[in-house]
Design a protein around this motif. Structure first.
Motif, PDB file in Angstrom:
ATOM      1  N   ASP A 189     -11.895  34.502 -19.924  1.00 33.56           N
ATOM      2  CA  ASP A 189     -12.155  35.400 -21.188  1.00 33.56           C
ATOM      3  C   ASP A 189     -13.533  35.911 -21.581  1.00 33.56           C
ATOM      4  OD1 ASP A 189      -9.376  35.588 -21.711  1.00 33.56           O
ATOM      5  OD2 ASP A 189      -9.191  33.957 -23.141  1.00 33.56           O
ATOM      6  N   GLN A 190     -14.461  34.862 -21.260  1.00 38.51           N
ATOM      7  CA  GLN A 190     -15.730  35.047 -21.405  1.00 38.51           C
ATOM      8  C   GLN A 190     -16.289  36.028 -20.473  1.00 38.51           C
ATOM      9  OE1 GLN A 190     -19.966  32.838 -20.283  1.00 38.51           O
ATOM     10  NE2 GLN A 190     -18.405  31.670 -20.861  1.00 38.51           N
ATOM     11  N   ALA A 229     -17.747  39.830 -21.781  1.00 43.46           N
ATOM     12  CA  ALA A 229     -19.106  40.119 -21.099  1.00 43.46           C
ATOM     13  C   ALA A 229     -19.018  41.774 -20.534  1.00 43.46           C
ATOM     14  CB  ALA A 229     -19.668  39.258 -20.049  1.00 43.46           C
ATOM     15  N   ALA A 230     -17.911  41.755 -19.965  1.00 38.13           N
ATOM     16  CA  ALA A 230     -17.588  43.074 -19.573  1.00 38.13           C
ATOM     17  C   ALA A 230     -17.482  44.316 -20.609  1.00 38.13           C
ATOM     18  CB  ALA A 230     -16.366  43.224 -18.532  1.00 38.13           C
ATOM     19  N   LEU A 231     -16.686  43.924 -21.710  1.00 36.68           N
ATOM     20  CA  LEU A 231     -16.879  44.654 -22.554  1.00 36.68           C
ATOM     21  C   LEU A 231     -18.100  45.029 -23.122  1.00 36.68           C
ATOM     22  CD1 LEU A 231     -14.773  46.057 -24.803  1.00 36.68           C
ATOM     23  CD2 LEU A 231     -14.720  44.078 -25.987  1.00 36.68           C
ATOM     24  N   THR A 232     -18.914  43.893 -23.483  1.00 38.07           N
ATOM     25  CA  THR A 232     -20.224  43.932 -24.062  1.00 38.07           C
ATOM     26  C   THR A 232     -21.034  45.007 -23.081  1.00 38.07           C
ATOM     27  OG1 THR A 232     -20.064  41.704 -24.652  1.00 38.07           O
ATOM     28  CG2 THR A 232     -22.488  42.790 -24.609  1.00 38.07           C
ATOM     29  N   TYR A 233     -20.956  44.806 -21.834  1.00 34.32           N
ATOM     30  CA  TYR A 233     -21.500  45.911 -20.920  1.00 34.32           C
ATOM     31  C   TYR A 233     -21.259  47.136 -21.319  1.00 34.32           C
ATOM     32  CZ  TYR A 233     -23.565  47.471 -16.583  1.00 34.32           C
ATOM     33  OH  TYR A 233     -24.196  48.177 -15.611  1.00 34.32           O
ATOM     34  N   LEU A 234     -19.785  47.455 -21.545  1.00 28.18           N
ATOM     35  CA  LEU A 234     -19.465  48.840 -21.882  1.00 28.18           C
ATOM     36  C   LEU A 234     -20.243  49.512 -23.099  1.00 28.18           C
ATOM     37  CD1 LEU A 234     -17.529  51.122 -21.486  1.00 28.18           C
ATOM     38  CD2 LEU A 234     -15.676  49.886 -22.666  1.00 28.18           C
ATOM     39  N   LEU A 235     -20.104  48.490 -24.297  1.00 29.06           N
ATOM     40  CA  LEU A 235     -20.642  49.010 -25.469  1.00 29.06           C
ATOM     41  C   LEU A 235     -22.250  49.413 -25.439  1.00 29.06           C
ATOM     42  CD1 LEU A 235     -18.666  46.682 -27.832  1.00 29.06           C
ATOM     43  CD2 LEU A 235     -18.139  49.136 -26.981  1.00 29.06           C
ATOM     44  N   LYS A 258     -25.507  36.737 -15.975  1.00 27.09           N
ATOM     45  CA  LYS A 258     -24.991  35.145 -16.263  1.00 27.09           C
ATOM     46  C   LYS A 258     -23.337  35.064 -16.518  1.00 27.09           C
ATOM     47  CE  LYS A 258     -25.914  30.677 -18.490  1.00 27.09           C
ATOM     48  NZ  LYS A 258     -26.137  29.752 -17.193  1.00 27.09           N
ATOM     49  N   ALA A 259     -22.934  35.711 -17.637  1.00 24.81           N
ATOM     50  CA  ALA A 259     -21.745  35.588 -18.243  1.00 24.81           C
ATOM     51  C   ALA A 259     -20.623  36.574 -17.182  1.00 24.81           C
ATOM     52  CB  ALA A 259     -21.456  36.281 -19.438  1.00 24.81           C
ATOM     53  N   LEU A 260     -21.235  37.358 -16.153  1.00 24.24           N
ATOM     54  CA  LEU A 260     -20.311  38.237 -15.321  1.00 24.24           C
ATOM     55  C   LEU A 260     -20.496  37.577 -13.884  1.00 24.24           C
ATOM     56  CD1 LEU A 260     -21.080  41.894 -16.391  1.00 24.24           C
ATOM     57  CD2 LEU A 260     -19.057  40.593 -16.688  1.00 24.24           C
ATOM     58  N   SER A 261     -20.851  36.406 -13.960  1.00 24.32           N
ATOM     59  CA  SER A 261     -21.031  35.558 -12.553  1.00 24.32           C
ATOM     60  C   SER A 261     -19.659  35.417 -11.860  1.00 24.32           C
ATOM     61  CB  SER A 261     -21.698  34.191 -12.681  1.00 24.32           C
ATOM     62  OG  SER A 261     -23.002  34.211 -13.242  1.00 24.32           O
ATOM     63  N   GLU A 286     -21.219  29.126 -13.064  1.00 27.13           N
ATOM     64  CA  GLU A 286     -22.775  29.621 -13.507  1.00 27.13           C
ATOM     65  C   GLU A 286     -22.708  30.409 -14.863  1.00 27.13           C
ATOM     66  OE1 GLU A 286     -23.941  32.248 -10.314  1.00 27.13           O
ATOM     67  OE2 GLU A 286     -23.996  30.665  -8.885  1.00 27.13           O
ATOM     68  N   ARG A 287     -21.657  30.364 -15.310  1.00 24.90           N
ATOM     69  CA  ARG A 287     -21.329  31.118 -16.810  1.00 24.90           C
ATOM     70  C   ARG A 287     -21.696  30.259 -17.854  1.00 24.90           C
ATOM     71  NH1 ARG A 287     -15.561  33.466 -15.381  1.00 24.90           N
ATOM     72  NH2 ARG A 287     -16.021  34.365 -13.427  1.00 24.90           N
ATOM     73  N   TYR A 288     -21.767  30.768 -19.227  1.00 24.79           N
ATOM     74  CA  TYR A 288     -21.922  29.818 -20.326  1.00 24.79           C
ATOM     75  C   TYR A 288     -20.713  29.048 -20.638  1.00 24.79           C
ATOM     76  CZ  TYR A 288     -25.828  32.832 -21.220  1.00 24.79           C
ATOM     77  OH  TYR A 288     -26.932  34.004 -21.301  1.00 24.79           O
TER      78      TYR A 288
END
Length: 492
Positions: free
Chosen positions: A196-197, A201-207, A245-248, A253-255
């Motif tokens: 889910d993280q 992160a993918a949603l954050t990248y989009l925004l 990092k969150a998209l690793s 390697e993620r948070y």
């Protein structure tokens, strides 16, 4: 599905939306004097025990969580035909997908959304539940009171793919949205909260970037993603590092958890995201009530509603990605003698747009803002094929008018007696009633329009119960006729 008058004890107002597995209705809780959303399992899944179980599990998962950022389930029941339904909190401000159709969020707004969605995810994870399908359409907005001031708050909805963590560790059904799903989930591996993280992160990248990090069209492609393109948004390098990092691909390697990711993101954006007093404006248009069932297409109110719906739907965000033009193919040069303009030859470099049901050829300059999503006409219970193409964002609005075409199917057994009006143009010409290839149609032309040309409204009787509505804004009738003559339909 036709609109029911009641679902259980709840009187129904209108349909909010529908998907492959369920339909959602706006209803009213008369006892608590409050609107509610009721999600009903689609009738074609009634006999599928697995689908029924997934539907019921969604309600149970949501009942486990007490968070203002997760949709609440108030009640559950079963219809006389044995279909289960869930009574849920009503998102009166639509979805994040709705908002992004209108305009992009600012950095401050995007950070606020991610913070609230992250809080909802963490609440789910603390209760041992994974969401597994974080995407714009599953981020819902509702109006809340904050210090006596109405504001918009985000919450997670649609846990149709949700799973308890202990179940996911043993058996995972492959699912999710390819552009947002984690590699391990796409591969069908056991998953945990870090999946889910990744999606958050993918949603954050989009925004932040105005585009998704990936354009995967299948879960197979999502199983082994390439590194996303650079943000190129003027944001700090630290922000991009947080996202990568969150998209690793390697979850190790993620948070450690979602709060750690949100905290790192917030820190990286210090000085770039000032909290606005009202972080996102309330938009009454997003939940504009549909006309009552049985409204006549011939009514002035219905024609006005068509104009309002199309105008709101086509106010696309600035910088609309050309990646969305995958359905467009470059055409040849169009040279023709147009009906009523036998002496006027027109040469256009064109592009053809095809959504599988409708096809239209437009001047290349009209392909700057294209939308091939389906639409729900006023008073309709279902959505229908449609295409919009124009010279820029809001091309058919009044703030920044341009040129373009909108065409959409809608229910109707006869041609209307009136069409949407255009006060930004001169008085319309008399309606032209014609027929071609056995199809009757009516055309109305408006001259002297603000966009520097003409506007054409045309309604075509395609079948005994379906109409095709076409609106064209063009520099002249010759160009409009090229576009009108290029329209074709398939599968009708």
């Amino acid at each position: 599905m036709s609109a029911p008058s009641r679902l259980g004890r709840y009187p129904v107002r209108r349909r909010i939306g529908s998907g492959a597995f369920a339909t959602v209705w706006l209803a009213y809780d008369e006892q608590l004097d409050s609107p509610v959303a009721i999600k009903v399992l689609a009738d074609n899944w009634t006999e599928d025990l697995h689908a029924r179980q997934r539907f019921i599990e969604e309600g149970r998962f949501l009942r486990k969580v007490e968070s203002p950022h997760v949709v609440s389930v108030y009640d559950a029941g079963e219809l006389p035909d044995s279909r289960p339904f869930l009574v849920m909190s009503y998102a009166d401000q639509g979805t994040l997908a709705d908002r992004l159709e209108i305009e992009p969020l600012t950095v401050s707004q995007g950070l606020h959304v991610i913070g609230q969605v992250g809080a909802g995810l963490h609440a789910l994870h603390q209760r041992g539940v994974l969401h597994r399908d974080v995407k714009p359409a599953n981020v819902l907005f509702r109006t809340v009171e904050h210090n006596g001031t109405p504001q918009v708050s985000a919450m997670l909805g649609d846990l149709g793919l949700g799973k308890a963590m202990d179940m996911s560790s043993r058996l995972t059904v492959i699912g999710g949205t390819p552009s947002f799903v984690s590699p391990e989930q796409a591969q069908g591996e056991p998953i945990d909260a870090r999946a889910d993280q990744f999606s958050l992160a993918a949603l954050t990248y989009l925004l932040l970037a105005g585009r998704a990090p990936y354009n995967h069209t299948s879960l197979r492609a999502a199983a082994d993603p390439e590194p996303p393109e650079p943000l190129d948004s003027g944001l700090p390098a630290e922000t991009e590092a947080v996202l990568l990092k969150a998209l690793s691909k390697d979850r190790e390697e993620r948070y450690a958890d979602v709060p750690a990711f949100v905290a790192a993101l917030t820190t990286s954006l210090a000085g770039h995201a000032d909290e606005p007093p009202t972080w996102i404006p309330i938009d009454p248009d997003l939940t504009h009530p549909a006309p009552k069932p049985g409204s006549s297409f011939a009514s002035d109110d219905f024609a006005d509603e068509l104009t309002s719906l199309s105008s709101r739907r086509l106010r696309k965000a600035e910088g609309l990605s050309r990646n969305r033009l995958m359905a467009i193919g470059t055409g040849a040069v169009v040279i023709g003698l147009l009906g009523g303009y036998a002496s006027h030859q027109v040469m256009l470099t064109d592009e053809t747009i095809d959504n599988g049901t409708l096809t239209v050829t437009v001047p290349k300059t009209w392909a700057e803002a294209v939308d091939i999503d389906r639409w729900t006409p006023p008073g309709a219970d279902d959505d229908y094929a449609s295409i919009s193409a124009g010279t820029g964002v809001g091309w058919n609005g009044n703030e920044n008018p341009g040129q373009g075409v909108f065409l959409g199917l809608l229910p109707g057994e006869e041609l209307p007696t009136t069409v949407p009006q255009h006060p930004e143009c001169d008085a319309p010409r008399a309606p032209e009633n014609n027929s071609r290839d056995g199809e009757a149609y009516v055309t109305v032309q408006f001259n002297g329009c603000r966009h520097g040309g003409i506007t054409i409204e045309r309604i075509i009787q395609k079948t005994t119960n379906q109409l095709l509505w076409v609106q064209v804004r063009a520099p002249d009738r010759a160009t409009a006729n090229v576009v009108l003559d290029s329209i074709t339909t398939k599968g009708m």
